[in-house]
Design a protein around this motif. Sequence first.
Motif, PDB file in Angstrom:
ATOM      1  N   GLU A 157      -6.406   5.162   3.428  1.00 11.50           N
ATOM      2  CA  GLU A 157      -5.394   5.799   4.272  1.00 11.50           C
ATOM      3  C   GLU A 157      -3.993   5.245   4.082  1.00 11.50           C
ATOM      4  N   ILE A 158      -3.826   4.254   3.219  1.00 14.68           N
ATOM      5  CA  ILE A 158      -2.479   3.716   3.041  1.00 14.68           C
ATOM      6  C   ILE A 158      -1.573   4.820   2.493  1.00 14.68           C
ATOM      7  N   PRO A 159      -0.297   4.810   2.845  1.00 12.79           N
ATOM      8  CA  PRO A 159       0.610   5.820   2.286  1.00 12.79           C
ATOM      9  C   PRO A 159       0.653   5.700   0.762  1.00 12.79           C
ATOM     10  N   ARG A 160       0.597   6.825   0.085  1.00 12.94           N
ATOM     11  CA  ARG A 160       0.581   6.846  -1.374  1.00 12.94           C
ATOM     12  C   ARG A 160       1.969   7.104  -1.952  1.00 12.94           C
ATOM     13  N   HIS A 161       2.718   8.003  -1.321  1.00 15.45           N
ATOM     14  CA  HIS A 161       4.058   8.330  -1.819  1.00 15.45           C
ATOM     15  C   HIS A 161       5.073   7.626  -0.925  1.00 15.45           C
ATOM     16  N   LEU A 162       5.723   6.629  -1.474  1.00 15.46           N
ATOM     17  CA  LEU A 162       6.735   5.878  -0.745  1.00 15.46           C
ATOM     18  C   LEU A 162       8.081   6.317  -1.302  1.00 15.46           C
ATOM     19  N   VAL A 169       0.886  -3.352   2.272  1.00 13.19           N
ATOM     20  CA  VAL A 169       0.277  -3.130   3.593  1.00 13.19           C
ATOM     21  C   VAL A 169       1.143  -3.629   4.743  1.00 13.19           C
ATOM     22  N   ALA A 170       2.336  -4.141   4.461  1.00 11.82           N
ATOM     23  CA  ALA A 170       3.190  -4.728   5.492  1.00 11.82           C
ATOM     24  C   ALA A 170       3.621  -3.768   6.604  1.00 11.82           C
ATOM     25  N   PRO A 171       3.936  -2.504   6.321  1.00  7.05           N
ATOM     26  CA  PRO A 171       4.397  -1.637   7.416  1.00  7.05           C
ATOM     27  C   PRO A 171       3.377  -1.558   8.544  1.00  7.05           C
ATOM     28  N   VAL A 172       3.895  -1.632   9.754  1.00  7.62           N
ATOM     29  CA  VAL A 172       3.059  -1.593  10.941  1.00  7.62           C
ATOM     30  C   VAL A 172       3.012  -0.156  11.450  1.00  7.62           C
ATOM     31  N   THR A 173       1.795   0.367  11.623  1.00 10.41           N
ATOM     32  CA  THR A 173       1.655   1.706  12.188  1.00 10.41           C
ATOM     33  C   THR A 173       1.762   1.616  13.706  1.00 10.41           C
ATOM     34  N   LYS A 174       1.945   2.740  14.363  1.00 10.92           N
ATOM     35  CA  LYS A 174       2.028   2.743  15.830  1.00 10.92           C
ATOM     36  C   LYS A 174       0.758   2.166  16.430  1.00 10.92           C
ATOM     37  N   LEU A 193       7.821  12.919  -7.617  1.00 13.94           N
ATOM     38  CA  LEU A 193       8.473  11.611  -7.652  1.00 13.94           C
ATOM     39  C   LEU A 193       9.785  11.684  -8.404  1.00 13.94           C
ATOM     40  N   SER A 194      10.764  10.952  -7.895  1.00  9.95           N
ATOM     41  CA  SER A 194      12.049  10.828  -8.589  1.00  9.95           C
ATOM     42  C   SER A 194      12.493   9.372  -8.503  1.00  9.95           C
ATOM     43  N   LYS A 195      13.666   9.090  -9.022  1.00  7.41           N
ATOM     44  CA  LYS A 195      14.169   7.713  -9.136  1.00  7.41           C
ATOM     45  C   LYS A 195      14.031   6.956  -7.814  1.00  7.41           C
ATOM     46  N   GLY A 196      13.412   5.778  -7.902  1.00  6.79           N
ATOM     47  CA  GLY A 196      13.251   4.904  -6.748  1.00  6.79           C
ATOM     48  C   GLY A 196      11.988   5.139  -5.945  1.00  6.79           C
ATOM     49  N   ASP A 197      11.278   6.241  -6.210  1.00  5.35           N
ATOM     50  CA  ASP A 197      10.024   6.514  -5.510  1.00  5.35           C
ATOM     51  C   ASP A 197       8.914   5.641  -6.064  1.00  5.35           C
ATOM     52  N   VAL A 198       7.967   5.322  -5.195  1.00  7.06           N
ATOM     53  CA  VAL A 198       6.780   4.566  -5.577  1.00  7.06           C
ATOM     54  C   VAL A 198       5.568   5.434  -5.266  1.00  7.06           C
ATOM     55  N   PHE A 199       4.606   5.452  -6.163  1.00  9.95           N
ATOM     56  CA  PHE A 199       3.345   6.143  -5.905  1.00  9.95           C
ATOM     57  C   PHE A 199       2.228   5.145  -6.124  1.00  9.95           C
ATOM     58  N   VAL A 200       1.318   5.079  -5.163  1.00  9.23           N
ATOM     59  CA  VAL A 200       0.205   4.139  -5.199  1.00  9.23           C
ATOM     60  C   VAL A 200      -1.065   4.944  -5.443  1.00  9.23           C
ATOM     61  N   TRP A 201      -1.746   4.649  -6.524  1.00  6.61           N
ATOM     62  CA  TRP A 201      -2.972   5.382  -6.831  1.00  6.61           C
ATOM     63  C   TRP A 201      -4.063   4.439  -7.306  1.00  6.61           C
ATOM     64  N   ASP A 202      -5.285   4.937  -7.235  1.00  4.89           N
ATOM     65  CA  ASP A 202      -6.408   4.137  -7.719  1.00  4.89           C
ATOM     66  C   ASP A 202      -7.246   4.997  -8.648  1.00  4.89           C
ATOM     67  N   ASN A 203      -8.095   4.353  -9.418  1.00  2.00           N
ATOM     68  CA  ASN A 203      -8.874   5.070 -10.425  1.00  2.00           C
ATOM     69  C   ASN A 203     -10.250   5.496  -9.933  1.00  2.00           C
ATOM     70  N   THR A 204     -10.445   5.541  -8.606  1.00  4.01           N
ATOM     71  CA  THR A 204     -11.753   5.905  -8.058  1.00  4.01           C
ATOM     72  C   THR A 204     -11.877   7.381  -7.725  1.00  4.01           C
ATOM     73  N   GLN A 205     -10.822   8.150  -7.941  1.00  3.93           N
ATOM     74  CA  GLN A 205     -10.891   9.573  -7.624  1.00  3.93           C
ATOM     75  C   GLN A 205     -10.120  10.396  -8.649  1.00  3.93           C
ATOM     76  N   PRO A 206     -10.474  11.663  -8.760  1.00  6.02           N
ATOM     77  CA  PRO A 206      -9.781  12.521  -9.723  1.00  6.02           C
ATOM     78  C   PRO A 206      -8.295  12.618  -9.388  1.00  6.02           C
ATOM     79  N   MET A 207      -7.486  12.782 -10.417  1.00  4.55           N
ATOM     80  CA  MET A 207      -6.056  12.961 -10.210  1.00  4.55           C
ATOM     81  C   MET A 207      -5.435  13.648 -11.417  1.00  4.55           C
ATOM     82  N   ARG A 208      -4.195  14.061 -11.223  1.00  6.63           N
ATOM     83  CA  ARG A 208      -3.449  14.768 -12.264  1.00  6.63           C
ATOM     84  C   ARG A 208      -1.998  14.315 -12.183  1.00  6.63           C
TER      85      ARG A 208
END
Length: 189
Positions: free
Chosen positions: A123-128, A169-174, A79-94
Amino acid sequence: MVHPTFGTWQPEIPISSGFAANVRASKLPGMALIECQCDPCGAQRTRRDVQDIHDEQLTIQLVLSGSEYMQMGDEEALLSKGDVFVWDNTQPMRFSVIEPLHKMSLVLPLERLKSWVPNEWREIPRHLKSGGPNAAMLGSFLRSLSEIDFANNPMRYNALIEAAIAILVAPVTKQDANCSLRLAHLETV
């Protein structure tokens, strides 16, 4: 280490002996807004740590400056300036802060995301990435929240939570775009 909002983490030893961090938190009904500035560091949440959580949370994190490496499950992101990361506390992470970092995080009940996309929430995108429309909208929303004096300007906090989830969740997938008219009407209802 147990953080009152983010739960249990196993910290890594800070890279420098002069490690510094500044955290500002605003606890609001049903959510928290946390701004953090810190030197390089890192931590992980293990499977055991995840088993001890009581409240499932979703975190929408915006990088204001610096860089950070995130790994959640099989997903990795730098991640760098302006990036968004979406995470939840239900799974391991680092995470590993690579260079001095300034970030803002909005913490919400995970159940609110699950109510919008009950079968697809994992399945939502995590790294925006910065420059993308979703990262821009979420970034603008988080910055706006940080500028509000909630003590003198009470809000409908449930509406703010719903707005954050709606932007996420606004982005529409194909697949969504090819949805039949009947399914579109059902979704509206």
